[in-house]
Design an enzyme around this catalytic site. Structure first.
Site, short mmCIF file in Angstrom:
data_model
loop_
_atom_site.label_atom_id
_atom_site.label_comp_id
_atom_site.label_asym_id
_atom_site.label_seq_id
_atom_site.Cartn_x
_atom_site.Cartn_y
_atom_site.Cartn_z
N LYS A 1 -14.04 -4.98 9.24
CA LYS A 1 -14.47 -3.92 8.31
C LYS A 1 -15.92 -3.53 8.57
O LYS A 1 -16.28 -2.36 8.50
CB LYS A 1 -14.30 -4.39 6.87
CG LYS A 1 -12.85 -4.60 6.45
CD LYS A 1 -12.80 -5.32 5.12
CE LYS A 1 -11.39 -5.54 4.63
NZ LYS A 1 -11.35 -6.49 3.50
N VAL B 1 0.84 -1.21 0.00
CA VAL B 1 0.00 0.00 0.00
C VAL B 1 0.87 1.26 0.00
O VAL B 1 0.63 2.21 -0.76
CB VAL B 1 -0.96 0.01 1.22
CG1 VAL B 1 -1.80 1.28 1.22
CG2 VAL B 1 -1.86 -1.23 1.20
N1 LIG Z 1 -2.48 -4.92 0.64
C1 LIG Z 1 -3.71 -4.48 0.42
O1 LIG Z 1 -4.24 -4.60 -0.67
C2 LIG Z 1 -4.45 -3.79 1.54
C3 LIG Z 1 -5.79 -3.38 1.32
C4 LIG Z 1 -6.47 -2.67 2.32
C5 LIG Z 1 -5.82 -2.43 3.51
N2 LIG Z 1 -4.52 -2.88 3.71
C6 LIG Z 1 -3.88 -2.61 4.99
O2 LIG Z 1 -2.76 -1.76 4.74
C7 LIG Z 1 -1.73 -2.03 5.69
C8 LIG Z 1 -0.43 -2.32 4.95
O3 LIG Z 1 -0.61 -3.44 4.12
P1 LIG Z 1 0.51 -3.85 3.04
O4 LIG Z 1 -0.09 -4.92 2.22
O5 LIG Z 1 1.06 -2.66 2.38
O6 LIG Z 1 1.63 -4.49 4.01
P2 LIG Z 1 3.15 -4.85 3.63
O7 LIG Z 1 3.32 -4.98 2.17
O8 LIG Z 1 3.53 -5.98 4.52
O9 LIG Z 1 3.97 -3.54 4.09
C9 LIG Z 1 4.20 -3.22 5.42
C10 LIG Z 1 5.28 -2.13 5.47
O10 LIG Z 1 5.44 -1.71 6.82
C11 LIG Z 1 6.81 -1.81 7.21
N3 LIG Z 1 6.81 -2.27 8.60
C12 LIG Z 1 6.08 -3.26 9.14
N4 LIG Z 1 6.35 -3.39 10.45
C13 LIG Z 1 7.28 -2.46 10.72
C14 LIG Z 1 7.99 -2.08 11.91
N5 LIG Z 1 7.78 -2.71 13.07
N6 LIG Z 1 8.87 -1.07 11.83
C15 LIG Z 1 9.09 -0.43 10.67
N7 LIG Z 1 8.46 -0.73 9.52
C16 LIG Z 1 7.58 -1.73 9.55
C17 LIG Z 1 7.43 -2.82 6.28
O11 LIG Z 1 8.81 -2.47 6.14
P3 LIG Z 1 9.82 -3.36 5.22
O12 LIG Z 1 9.26 -3.27 3.83
O13 LIG Z 1 11.12 -2.66 5.33
O14 LIG Z 1 9.80 -4.74 5.79
C18 LIG Z 1 6.65 -2.58 4.98
O15 LIG Z 1 7.23 -1.56 4.24
C19 LIG Z 1 -2.25 -3.18 6.55
O16 LIG Z 1 -2.83 -2.66 7.71
C20 LIG Z 1 -3.32 -3.82 5.66
O17 LIG Z 1 -4.33 -4.49 6.39
C21 LIG Z 1 -3.85 -3.54 2.76
#
Ligand SMILES: NC(=O)c1ccc[n+]([C@@H]2O[C@H](COP(=O)([O-])OP(=O)(O)OC[C@H]3O[C@@H](n4cnc5c(N)ncnc54)[C@H](OP(=O)(O)O)[C@@H]3O)[C@@H](O)[C@H]2O)c1
Length: 438
Positions: free
Chosen positions: A205, A14
């Site tokens: 949700k 995201v």
């Molecule tokens: N993916 C979707 O389509 C979608 C849709 C609706 C809502 N969401 C929500 O959006 C949020 C993000 O989803 P995502 O899919 O983008 O997740 P993701 O791809 O796993 O990305 C998470 C990011 O956060 C960083 N991160 C995680 N824990 C951390 C920590 N303790 N300290 C510093 N950085 C940290 C990670 O860093 P690194 O990259 O360096 O590891 C990564 O860049 C979630 O809450 C999810 O439920 C996602």
């Protein structure tokens, strides 16, 4: 033109979508806000990792305090996911009077009360459009597009993974396990899809939808929730024979103007119903409001760019209020008065039901099952059997007349206690058909 500094917590799927949109649409966004958005810090765990957006080295940080303690930063965008440390970081951001935009339904579903209270206390806002139905602007529609109306009920397909799995089972005849694997291979299911297929994600949700639609705050774990894990090909085929498809829906409605009914479960949807046409990983939310009647919102419920649009639209709204209120105090609280509620029992709700009872191929089983239903006043509308061969169990498929939930549950408990019932009976409600002429 002035600029507004923001801090991004996370730049995975995201977060990279957010960065891409902020770069590609920078001029239009600046014109809409009346200020430029400058991403000053991006918090990462693995700053050296390759990602979908090339983040300037000067913006990358690994220490959250660099972002949270920076007085220049007016808005924090939390797209890191999980409960901790996200909760602690968001609390700190609010305490520093920074606005927050979050995509994290788990965080808001679990700690929303504490976070919204802190935001109100500090005179800042939390926006979370991306947390519900990804790219569909449903929260903004409820809050603003329908601000003149009174929302009565919401029925949505708000978990793309479950919809993808059920749709794949319908289209290809695949087993549940094979459909989950197909969803994983297509990037629509996590390696561990439990949160999605159990209905927990949809309940989180739905709680956020109820908060915005009705001003009622409910603990998502208190919402009666059934997943799709027990759906078998025989159910999909039987649904088709009944002119239906199986979909997982989340439903919330106001009862007596102030009580909340809510549930998440798979359901038989007549093929002429608008929600039957929601395919693959798409989401849809059907809203019933007093003046407009029914309106449907449809689109991608997840993914880098769809979810990114929701986050950036929130960011635009927040930055506009930063510009508008900069010298005149805090922006107004967006959500209005909130009441904490426990969902009412669904026992008095009347539905027609699909039942699949797995029994051995021996005489007398039908009479035993019919007896259980009859003792609880449940009438059978249709009945047929799916014979698998003389030595194999039989799936007895029944459709009941409309009956109160509590009576059906009594009958099911008796049926499942019979020696001849081989697995817990599968029960799916039937969604009433949509009146086609409105
Ligand atoms: N993916 C979707 O389509 C979608 C849709 C609706 C809502 N969401 C929500 O959006 C949020 C993000 O989803 P995502 O899919 O983008 O997740 P993701 O791809 O796993 O990305 C998470 C990011 O956060 C960083 N991160 C995680 N824990 C951390 C920590 N303790 N300290 C510093 N950085 C940290 C990670 O860093 P690194 O990259 O360096 O590891 C990564 O860049 C979630 O809450 C999810 O439920 C996602």
């Amino acid at each position: 033109m002035r600029s507004i500094a923001i801090g991004l917590l996370g730049a995975g799927n995201v977060g990279c979508g957010v960065l891409r949109l902020l770069e590609d649409n920078a001029e239009a966004i600046a014109a809409r806000i009346g200020a430029r958005v400058v991403v000053k810090h991006v918090l990462l765990r693995h700053p050296g990792a390759r990602r979908a957006f090339d983040i300037p080295a000067s913006a990358k940080v690994t220490d959250a305090q660099t972002v949270l303690d920076d007085p220049d930063v007016r808005v924090i965008v939390e797209v890191m996911g999980g409960l901790e440390p996200a909760r602690g970081y968001v609390m700190q951001a609010l305490a520093h009077r920074k606005h927050v935009v979050s995509a994290n339904k788990a965080l808001l579903g679990t700690h929303g009360k504490e976070l919204f209270a802190e935001a109100t206390r500090r005179g800042v806002t939390i926006h979370f459009e991306a947390a519900v139905a990804g790219g569909i602007p449903i929260l903004r529609t409820l809050r603003e597009g329908l601000a003149s109306d009174r929302i009565l009920g919401i029925t949505g397909i708000i978990n793309g993974t479950s919809n993808f799995v059920l749709d794949a089972m319908t289209r290809t005849g695949a087993s549940y396990a094979d459909a989950v694997q197909a969803a994983q291979e297509a990037g629509f299911a996590e390696a561990d899809p439990t949160m999605d297929v159990s209905g927990v994600d949809a309940a989180q949700k739905l709680a956020l939808l109820a908060l915005v639609a009705f001003g009622l705050r409910v603990d998502p774990t208190a919402i009666p929730t059934e997943g799709i894990t027990r759906v078998e090909p025989v159910d999909v085929q039987s649904a088709a024979a009944l002119g239906c498809v199986i979909r997982s829906i989340a439903h919330a409605e106001l009862v007596d103007g102030r009580r909340l009914r809510a549930r998440v479960h798979p359901v038989l949807v007549p093929t002429l119903h608008v929600l039957a046409g929601v395919y693959g990983s798409y989401n849809a939310v059907l809203v019933n409001s007093a003046a407009l009647g029914r309106s449907l919102y449809y689109g991608r419920g997840a993914g880098m760019m769809p979810t990114g649009t929701a986050v950036v639209s929130d960011l635009v709204e927040v930055c506009r209020s930063v510009v508008a209120f900069a010298d005149r105090g805090p922006p107004p609280e967006a959500l209005g008065t909130i009441a904490d509620v426990v969902p009412i029992s669904n026992g008095d709700e009347r539905h027609e039901n699909y039942l699949r009872v797995r029994v051995p191929n021996v005489p007398g089983v039908l009479a035993a099952v019919a007896g259980c239903l009859g003792r609880h006043g449940v009438s059978i509308k249709r009945l047929y059997q799916d014979p698998r061969g003389p030595e194999l169990p039989v799936d007895m498929v029944l459709v009941t007349e409309a009956i109160e939930d509590v009576r059906l549950r009594g009958a099911l408990a008796e049926i499942d206690a019979l020696e001849t019932t081989l697995v817990p009976t599968m029960r799916l409600r039937l969604l009433p058909p949509e009146p086609l002429d409105g």
